[in-house]
Design an enzyme around this catalytic site. Structure first.
Site, PDB file in Angstrom:
ATOM      1  N   HIS A   4     -37.052  22.384  42.352  1.00 15.54           N
ATOM      2  CA  HIS A   4     -36.359  21.022  41.580  1.00 15.54           C
ATOM      3  C   HIS A   4     -34.997  21.331  42.034  1.00 15.54           C
ATOM      4  O   HIS A   4     -33.920  21.021  41.371  1.00 15.54           O
ATOM      5  CB  HIS A   4     -36.501  21.284  39.836  1.00 15.54           C
ATOM      6  N   PHE A   6     -33.313  19.031  43.257  1.00 12.70           N
ATOM      7  CA  PHE A   6     -32.420  17.843  42.945  1.00 12.70           C
ATOM      8  C   PHE A   6     -32.348  18.115  41.214  1.00 12.70           C
ATOM      9  O   PHE A   6     -31.205  17.791  40.711  1.00 12.70           O
ATOM     10  CB  PHE A   6     -33.179  16.383  43.283  1.00 12.70           C
ATOM     11  N   TRP A   7     -33.401  18.045  40.357  1.00 10.71           N
ATOM     12  CA  TRP A   7     -33.415  18.020  39.013  1.00 10.71           C
ATOM     13  C   TRP A   7     -32.319  19.028  38.732  1.00 10.71           C
ATOM     14  O   TRP A   7     -31.832  18.740  37.302  1.00 10.71           O
ATOM     15  CB  TRP A   7     -34.780  17.956  38.689  1.00 10.71           C
ATOM     16  N   ASN A 138     -39.124   2.975  36.721  1.00 15.39           N
ATOM     17  CA  ASN A 138     -40.806   2.870  37.077  1.00 15.39           C
ATOM     18  C   ASN A 138     -41.088   2.502  38.535  1.00 15.39           C
ATOM     19  O   ASN A 138     -39.954   2.298  39.380  1.00 15.39           O
ATOM     20  CB  ASN A 138     -41.321   1.828  35.976  1.00 15.39           C
ATOM     21  N   PHE A 139     -42.316   2.607  39.044  1.00 16.30           N
ATOM     22  CA  PHE A 139     -42.552   2.275  40.240  1.00 16.30           C
ATOM     23  C   PHE A 139     -41.647   2.636  41.321  1.00 16.30           C
ATOM     24  O   PHE A 139     -41.566   2.109  42.341  1.00 16.30           O
ATOM     25  CB  PHE A 139     -42.330   0.621  40.295  1.00 16.30           C
ATOM     26  N   LEU A 140     -41.452   4.035  40.993  1.00 15.53           N
ATOM     27  CA  LEU A 140     -40.786   4.698  42.417  1.00 15.53           C
ATOM     28  C   LEU A 140     -41.875   5.094  43.368  1.00 15.53           C
ATOM     29  O   LEU A 140     -43.079   5.618  43.234  1.00 15.53           O
ATOM     30  CB  LEU A 140     -40.208   6.140  42.051  1.00 15.53           C
ATOM     31  N   VAL A 142     -42.620   5.670  47.714  1.00 18.47           N
ATOM     32  CA  VAL A 142     -41.899   5.696  49.321  1.00 18.47           C
ATOM     33  C   VAL A 142     -43.328   5.602  50.058  1.00 18.47           C
ATOM     34  O   VAL A 142     -44.218   6.343  50.051  1.00 18.47           O
ATOM     35  CB  VAL A 142     -41.205   7.099  49.398  1.00 18.47           C
ATOM     36  N   LYS A 149     -39.008  12.933  53.314  1.00 22.21           N
ATOM     37  CA  LYS A 149     -37.606  12.755  54.160  1.00 22.21           C
ATOM     38  C   LYS A 149     -36.481  12.651  52.885  1.00 22.21           C
ATOM     39  O   LYS A 149     -35.414  12.256  53.206  1.00 22.21           O
ATOM     40  CB  LYS A 149     -37.654  11.439  54.907  1.00 22.21           C
ATOM     41  N   ALA A 152     -36.525  10.141  47.945  1.00 17.28           N
ATOM     42  CA  ALA A 152     -36.502   9.705  46.515  1.00 17.28           C
ATOM     43  C   ALA A 152     -35.307  10.184  45.805  1.00 17.28           C
ATOM     44  O   ALA A 152     -35.001   9.330  44.975  1.00 17.28           O
ATOM     45  CB  ALA A 152     -37.844  10.556  45.637  1.00 17.28           C
ATOM     46  N   THR A 174     -41.648   8.341  33.328  1.00 14.18           N
ATOM     47  CA  THR A 174     -43.056   9.322  33.189  1.00 14.18           C
ATOM     48  C   THR A 174     -43.482   9.838  34.534  1.00 14.18           C
ATOM     49  O   THR A 174     -42.855   9.126  35.581  1.00 14.18           O
ATOM     50  CB  THR A 174     -44.327   8.627  32.640  1.00 14.18           C
ATOM     51  N   LEU A 390     -45.414   1.364  31.214  1.00  8.85           N
ATOM     52  CA  LEU A 390     -46.313   0.986  32.141  1.00  8.85           C
ATOM     53  C   LEU A 390     -46.759   1.467  33.361  1.00  8.85           C
ATOM     54  O   LEU A 390     -45.865   2.007  33.764  1.00  8.85           O
ATOM     55  CB  LEU A 390     -45.902  -0.605  32.524  1.00  8.85           C
TER      56      LEU A 390
END
Ligand SMILES: COc1cc([C@H]2SCC(=O)N2Cc2ccccc2)c(Br)cc1O
Length: 390
Positions: A4, A6-7, A138-140, A142, A149, A152, A174, A390
């Site tokens: 992780h 990035f996180w 939402n809706f990530l 690639v 690459k 994200a 989520t 959603l």
């Protein structure tokens, strides 16, 4: 091992902090002075450029639809892929107070093709006694050809930057993968409505010592709802449903803080997208119960006979007079009548009380819920979560 990278740099609950009761519940970092928020977009790799996706544009909405249809979330065995419809996307991305600037796309400079997408919508979310303005991310997505690459992380930073510009400092999202650190982990359950198709496409298997006709009989439902006063929600019901829903959701640790304009957007029936029903007592005309589900089809990858799975997803349900079991059975009945193949529900809120009895089976997907820049002391049980994203 991937740790992780990035996180670990983000204001989210870190695994190393889990259980540290010295850290208070609430925002992890204070808001940044707006003048200190980065004014210009983050840098993309040189071949790509940012674009704002105008979902009111038929052409752009179709580009987003096709990107998700071909590149969005699949199950572990790559048998199914979400196939969010265009009207669903327009509904999901344009709630009261939405920002077009939070509908973010990435295009290849040369071809102008849409190759990635990420969105946010504003929401008021209550965490225990605090109502917090958040972005629901939402809706990530690639494009399959541009994976690994590291697009994200820069897309997440860019949507965060644009959310900060609107003076919002928290978010909810989520994922099917574990990231630092879930506030709860839920499980999907599925109720067969069209068992023959579900077996044919390989989602369900014929039970041991079960024939197909026995299986069809097992999942058979009446032709119409059994509850007296069960009817579709209408505009005139918005005030009563708002009262019913706010009261019901107040019992959960995390839930949306819906007002009447939110209820009008999120819970009034929208053709082919959202269905909502209520029970109006024939004697008193009081509205005592409510149930709702949204339509999210999936592409079936590589089946000769079928290409689309029609799935209904349980949304918000309130029972104050009609037993929840009976209310949800009526929801199954109307979903079957509308041609859905399967009815899906998470084990959140009071859903556990009806799942097994109404013949839901556990799915293989886990869904982790996360808050950005907001620490909660202890991980929640799914039954303490009153939020469906959603
Ligand atoms: C395959 O098992 C599951 C897959 C999904 C997701 S991943 C991509 C997709 O399209 N799904 C929707 C779907 C597809 C098939 C059946 C039910 C729901 C979920 Br959510 C929970 C499951 O248990």
């Amino acid at each position: 091992a991937k740790r992780h990278k990035f996180w670990e740099t983000q204001p989210v609950g870190q695994f190393k902090d889990v259980g540290d009761i010295s850290l208070p519940e609430g925002p992890i970092e204070p808001p940044t002075p707006l003048s200190d928020v980065k004014q210009e977009p983050y840098n993309l790799p040189s071949l790509y450029e940012w674009t704002t996706c105008d979902m009111d544009s038929e052409e752009t909405c179709t580009e987003v639809y096709n990107l998700l249809k071909n590149n969005y979330v699949e199950d572990d065995e790559n048998m199914f892929r979400f196939n969010y419809s265009r009207e669903f996307l327009r509904w999901a991305l344009r709630p009261p107070g939405y920002y077009k600037s939070w509908h973010i796309g990435v295009r290849a400079k040369a071809s102008k093709k849409l190759v990635a997408f990420i969105t946010g919508v504003p929401a008021r979310i209550r965490v225990r006694d605090e109502v917090v303005k958040m972005a629901e991310i939402n809706f990530l997505c690639v494009h399959k050809k541009l994976r690994s690459k590291r697009l994200a992380p820069v897309m997440i930073k860019e949507v965060t930057r644009r959310v900060h510009l609107e003076n919002i400092w928290q978010a909810a999202y989520t994922a099917g993968v574990v990231l630092p650190t879930p506030i709860t982990t839920c499980q999907y359950w599925h109720r067969s409505l069209n068992p023959k198709k579900l077996i044919d496409v390989g989602f369900s298997r014929l039970g041991a010592r079960m024939t197909m006709s026995r299986t069809i009989k097992l999942y058979k439902l009446p032709d119409s709802p059994v509850t007296p006063g069960f009817r579709k929600m209408e505009l005139r019901d918005v005030s009563a449903v708002t009262r019913l829903l706010r009261n019901y959701l107040s019992q959960f640790v995390v839930s949306p803080d819906f007002d009447e304009s939110d209820v009008e957007h999120w819970l009034l029936p929208t053709e082919d997208v959202m269905d909502s029903y209520l029970v109006e007592s024939p004697e008193t005309h009081e509205i005592t119960d409510f149930c709702s589900f949204y339509a999210l089809p999936s592409s079936i990858l590589g089946n000769q006979n079928y290409s689309i799975l029609k799935a209904a997803y349980s949304y918000y349900n309130v029972s104050t007079k009609t037993p929840l079991l009976q209310l949800m059975n009526d929801a199954l009945i109307v979903a079957k009548q509308k041609g859905f193949d399967v009815f899906n529900a998470l084990d959140v809120m009071h859903n556990e009380s009806f799942l097994k009895e109404l013949k839901f089976g556990p799915g293989d997907g886990q869904l982790h819920y996360f808050l950005y820049n907001y620490r909660i002391l202890n991980v929640l049980r799914p039954s303490e979560l009153g939020l469906v994203l959603l």
